[in-house]
Scaffold this active site. Structure first.
Site, PDB file in Angstrom:
ATOM      1  N   ASP A  86       0.615  -0.938   0.074  1.00 52.80           N
ATOM      2  CA  ASP A  86      -0.079  -0.158   0.072  1.00 52.80           C
ATOM      3  C   ASP A  86       1.157   0.677  -0.288  1.00 52.80           C
ATOM      4  O   ASP A  86       1.787   0.866   0.759  1.00 52.80           O
ATOM      5  CB  ASP A  86      -0.346  -0.514   1.399  1.00 52.80           C
ATOM      6  CG  ASP A  86      -2.134   1.386   0.956  1.00 52.80           C
ATOM      7  OD1 ASP A  86      -2.073   1.802   0.094  1.00 52.80           O
ATOM      8  OD2 ASP A  86      -2.217   1.445   2.745  1.00 52.80           O
TER       9      ASP A  86
ATOM     10  N   ASP B 103      -2.025  -1.023  -3.517  1.00 48.81           N
ATOM     11  CA  ASP B 103      -1.799  -0.597  -5.000  1.00 48.81           C
ATOM     12  C   ASP B 103      -1.108  -0.537  -6.226  1.00 48.81           C
ATOM     13  O   ASP B 103      -0.109  -1.072  -5.940  1.00 48.81           O
ATOM     14  CB  ASP B 103      -2.566   0.948  -4.791  1.00 48.81           C
ATOM     15  CG  ASP B 103      -1.531   1.684  -3.990  1.00 48.81           C
ATOM     16  OD1 ASP B 103      -0.038   1.285  -4.505  1.00 48.81           O
ATOM     17  OD2 ASP B 103      -1.750   2.120  -2.790  1.00 48.81           O
TER      18      ASP B 103
ATOM     19  N   ASP C 180      -5.424 -11.197 -14.927  1.00 48.72           N
ATOM     20  CA  ASP C 180      -6.065 -11.884 -14.728  1.00 48.72           C
ATOM     21  C   ASP C 180      -7.412 -11.590 -15.210  1.00 48.72           C
ATOM     22  O   ASP C 180      -8.023 -10.658 -15.029  1.00 48.72           O
ATOM     23  CB  ASP C 180      -6.301 -12.283 -13.408  1.00 48.72           C
ATOM     24  CG  ASP C 180      -7.028 -13.259 -12.899  1.00 48.72           C
ATOM     25  OD1 ASP C 180      -7.401 -13.444 -13.221  1.00 48.72           O
ATOM     26  OD2 ASP C 180      -6.354 -13.495 -11.634  1.00 48.72           O
TER      27      ASP C 180
ATOM     28  N   ASP D 183      -9.278 -16.706 -15.374  1.00 51.13           N
ATOM     29  CA  ASP D 183     -10.601 -17.658 -14.928  1.00 51.13           C
ATOM     30  C   ASP D 183     -11.418 -18.361 -14.471  1.00 51.13           C
ATOM     31  O   ASP D 183     -11.718 -18.275 -16.053  1.00 51.13           O
ATOM     32  CB  ASP D 183     -10.507 -15.944 -13.701  1.00 51.13           C
ATOM     33  CG  ASP D 183     -11.618 -16.737 -12.595  1.00 51.13           C
ATOM     34  OD1 ASP D 183     -10.383 -16.968 -11.691  1.00 51.13           O
ATOM     35  OD2 ASP D 183     -12.521 -16.396 -11.987  1.00 51.13           O
TER      36      ASP D 183
ATOM     37  N   GLU E 179      -7.463 -21.400 -15.865  1.00 49.56           N
ATOM     38  CA  GLU E 179      -7.813 -21.982 -14.254  1.00 49.56           C
ATOM     39  C   GLU E 179      -8.945 -22.868 -14.583  1.00 49.56           C
ATOM     40  O   GLU E 179      -9.774 -22.861 -14.647  1.00 49.56           O
ATOM     41  CB  GLU E 179      -8.258 -20.664 -13.414  1.00 49.56           C
ATOM     42  CG  GLU E 179      -8.525 -21.897 -12.346  1.00 49.56           C
ATOM     43  CD  GLU E 179      -9.526 -21.079 -11.236  1.00 49.56           C
ATOM     44  OE1 GLU E 179      -9.435 -20.967  -9.875  1.00 49.56           O
ATOM     45  OE2 GLU E 179     -10.172 -19.614 -11.546  1.00 49.56           O
TER      46      GLU E 179
ATOM     47  N   HIS F 169      -3.413 -17.400  -4.413  1.00 49.68           N
ATOM     48  CA  HIS F 169      -5.018 -17.364  -3.533  1.00 49.68           C
ATOM     49  C   HIS F 169      -5.731 -17.918  -3.210  1.00 49.68           C
ATOM     50  O   HIS F 169      -6.913 -16.824  -2.853  1.00 49.68           O
ATOM     51  CB  HIS F 169      -5.319 -15.560  -4.265  1.00 49.68           C
ATOM     52  CG  HIS F 169      -6.651 -15.704  -5.791  1.00 49.68           C
ATOM     53  ND1 HIS F 169      -5.523 -16.562  -6.985  1.00 49.68           N
ATOM     54  CD2 HIS F 169      -7.163 -15.501  -5.561  1.00 49.68           C
ATOM     55  CE1 HIS F 169      -5.990 -16.613  -7.813  1.00 49.68           C
ATOM     56  NE2 HIS F 169      -7.511 -16.146  -6.966  1.00 49.68           N
ATOM     57  N   ASP F 170      -5.808 -18.762  -3.623  1.00 52.54           N
ATOM     58  CA  ASP F 170      -7.551 -19.091  -3.285  1.00 52.54           C
ATOM     59  C   ASP F 170      -7.138 -20.492  -2.166  1.00 52.54           C
ATOM     60  O   ASP F 170      -7.473 -21.728  -2.155  1.00 52.54           O
ATOM     61  CB  ASP F 170      -7.674 -19.960  -4.411  1.00 52.54           C
ATOM     62  CG  ASP F 170      -8.607 -19.163  -5.336  1.00 52.54           C
ATOM     63  OD1 ASP F 170      -8.608 -17.744  -4.325  1.00 52.54           O
ATOM     64  OD2 ASP F 170      -8.925 -19.080  -6.343  1.00 52.54           O
TER      65      ASP F 170
HETATM   66  C1  GLC Z   1     -11.362 -19.090  -9.544  1.00 52.39           C
HETATM   67  C2  GLC Z   1     -10.916 -16.926  -8.668  1.00 52.39           C
HETATM   68  C3  GLC Z   1     -11.134 -17.226  -7.436  1.00 52.39           C
HETATM   69  C4  GLC Z   1     -13.072 -16.710  -7.295  1.00 52.39           C
HETATM   70  C5  GLC Z   1     -13.000 -17.409  -8.217  1.00 52.39           C
HETATM   71  C6  GLC Z   1     -14.684 -16.968  -9.172  1.00 52.39           C
HETATM   72  O1  GLC Z   1     -11.279 -19.734  -8.572  1.00 52.39           O
HETATM   73  O2  GLC Z   1      -9.066 -18.131  -8.797  1.00 52.39           O
HETATM   74  O3  GLC Z   1     -10.525 -16.206  -6.630  1.00 52.39           O
HETATM   75  O4  GLC Z   1     -13.070 -16.824  -6.076  1.00 52.39           O
HETATM   76  O5  GLC Z   1     -12.917 -17.796  -9.559  1.00 52.39           O
HETATM   77  O6  GLC Z   1     -14.409 -15.620  -9.893  1.00 52.39           O
END
Ligand code: GLC
Length: 542
Positions: free
Chosen positions: A25, A33, A102, A203, A245, A319-320
């Site tokens: 930040d 940011d 992304d 995604d 993904e 991040h998941d």
């Molecule tokens: C993917 C992302 C996740 C998000 C989901 C819905 O799995 O990595 O963070 O919540 O898609 O967009």
């Protein structure tokens, strides 16, 4: 610096994922940011990465932390401006670091202009950009559930129809059957390519070809047709790296996605290994110990079967997912050593490695009281399971082990208040271990997890066997050793990992005696591997 005009340059690349909200930040808002990322580019250059995958920074109401996009061509004021983004792209390029955006193409935010139009009337040209079904306010089209809990259908009185959403109700699913929608998406991607981005992460891409009437969410019949069109209309016009993904990807599908002719994507994120430590047929929250032998065999299968006819992505964190050192390593006594072992195991394989921010420091999971978590998925789970009568301690244990906020706590830069992440109040608490686990300490320590990652990255650039070698699993049934060989003609390497808190007898195989040690995470002793010991040996057969 990698020559990014060369075909398949991304095979030798290492990607670093930034979750912008939690990185740096610069305004005191408590949220990271884009100028904060620019400020830390030198750090990333020191680490040696070639690409930054940036979790979404597009305009968004932030219901799902940016995975709900309301304008694909603008930046959320929370993170900065388009000008800041252009600066990041330019400053990154100067350091040999490209930006991977992304793209969330399965759904938009319900605040997106398209959806605002779509919900007004069935005649509106944007109506068909989304997935609608008839019904009555008390009669859902079917019993499909959303990933974040609750029905996958939401009623809109103006049109007397339900729209379909695989995630939160504020994330309506896009209708890829509509060619005008697909064209708008392609134009938007071409526009980002013009801005100079070097890649895209897509995604939940395996969910775009859904067919809710048949309850098909991922791997719909038209999925690969859509992907080939998308790729031809956009990615193939540049020299990009792309990764989809795909929770539903198996090996045959991954071969299609990552076909060497480049007709779809560079590679996919598949989750076979990441779903092993849960009870079969249940959810990730239903915890089970990691079946170690299965895990090795699974990695080995992907390594063998994609060799020469596809490409793997290599990751343990994002991040998941919870922090890998807390999940599969030992985040207590052996935190540093086990973090290095996990890195060795992964970076020794064939594929493009992804490092998630803080993984290179050995950052760990966190435990918070429920009201301090911020993730929509955690809160939905908590309410659902409490209502179903689960004991609270069990619900919290699942959240501690698998909750997504584990990975989302602020980046630990130094031992000053809030770990140097913000001068304000961080949007999610900083892990209290920042006083000892932080970048400042690790940059100064030649034995740190950071220094180890740095070395692994430079080895990949030095030895072709890392990128192109084939893969053989040794000691297949061994309950704690993960050992494999890679070979590229005469060049060979042996990766040895002792997964666990116990020392284990092991002797260097005869044909490896005298081989050079490329990297090791502790001092080798004869005939024994120390707890969490890892090592890579290298030789050229003459
Ligand atoms: C993917 C992302 C996740 C998000 C989901 C819905 O799995 O990595 O963070 O919540 O898609 O967009």
């Amino acid at each position: 610096m990698l020559d990014k005009t060369k075909k398949d340059w991304w095979k030798s690349a290492v990607v670093y994922q930034i979750y912008p909200r939690s990185f740096q930040d610069t305004t005191g808002s408590g949220v990271g940011d884009i100028p904060g990322i620019v400020r830390r580019l030198d750090y990333l250059q020191t680490l040696g990465v070639d690409v930054i995958w940036l979790s979404p920074v597009f305009a968004s109401p932030q219901v799902d932390n940016g995975y709900d996009i309301s304008d694909y061509r603008d930046i959320d004021p929370l993170f900065g401006t388009l000008e800041d983004m252009r600066t990041l792209i330019r400053e990154g390029k100067r350091r040999g670091i490209g930006i991977m955006m992304d793209l969330v193409l399965n759904h938009t935010s319900d605040q997106h202009r398209w959806f605002q139009q779509a919900r007004q009337s069935r005649e509106n040209p944007y109506h068909d950009y989304y997935v609608w079904r008839d019904g009555t306010p008390d009669q859902l089209p079917n019993d499909m559930q959303a990933v974040f809990g609750g029905p996958a259908w939401e009623w809109v009185p103006e049109v007397q129809q339900y729209y379909f959403h695989q995630f939160a109700p504020q994330q309506p699913d896009l209708n890829w059957e509509n060619p005008a929608l697909r064209r708008e998406i392609y134009d938007m991607i071409l526009w980002w390519m013009d801005q100079g981005v070097e890649g895209f992460r897509l995604d939940v891409i395996d969910q775009i070809a859904k067919e809710p009437d048949r309850k098909i969410t991922n791997n719909g019949p038209r999925l690969h047709e859509f992907l080939r069109e998308l790729s031809a209309e956009t990615f193939q016009k540049g020299c990009l790296v792309t990764v989809g993904e795909a929770w539903g990807a198996d090996i045959p599908r991954a071969k299609l996605y990552s076909a060497p002719d480049g007709s779809e994507l560079s590679m996919v994120f598949q989750f076979e290994q990441m779903c092993l430590d849960q009870q079969p047929g249940k959810e990730k929250w239903d915890l089970a110990p990691l079946p170690f032998v299965k895990m090795k065999q699974s990695f080995a299968r992907w390594q063998r079967e994609l060799h020469g006819c596809g490409w793997n992505s290599l990751f343990l964190d994002n991040h998941d997912l919870p922090r890998i050192v807390s999940r599969w390593g030992n985040d207590g006594q052996y935190r540093g050593r086990s973090a290095k072992l996990l890195a060795t195991m992964l970076h020794g394989m064939q594929g493009t490695p992804y490092i998630y921010q803080g993984e290179e420091l050995g950052m760990t999971n966190i435990q918070l009281p429920i009201e301090q978590y911020r993730d929509v998925e955690i809160h939905n789970l908590y309410h659902k399971r409490m209502a179903e009568g689960y004991p609270e301690a069990e619900v919290m244990a699942s959240i501690y082990a698998k909750g997504r906020d584990n990975a989302r706590t602020p980046m630990q830069w130094d031992d000053t208040p809030n770990a140097g992440f913000t001068t304000g109040t961080p949007w999610l608490p900083v892990n209290p271990n920042y006083t000892t686990v932080n970048a400042g300490e690790e940059l100064a320590d030649p034995d740190s997890v950071f220094a180890y990652y740095q070395k692994l990255i430079s080895l990949r650039k030095q030895y072709a066997v890392f990128v192109d070698g084939d893969f053989t699993l040794l000691e297949e049934e061994h309950p704690c050793l993960f050992i494999y060989e890679r070979a590229l003609g005469a060049e060979q390497m042996l990766v040895v990992c002792n997964f666990g808190d116990e020392a284990t007898p092991w002797t260097v195989p005869e044909n490896w005696c005298g081989a050079r040690v490329l990297i090791e995470n502790c001092t080798a002793t004869p005939d024994t591997l120390q707890p969490w010991e890892a090592r890579i040996l290298y030789k050229v057969n003459r």
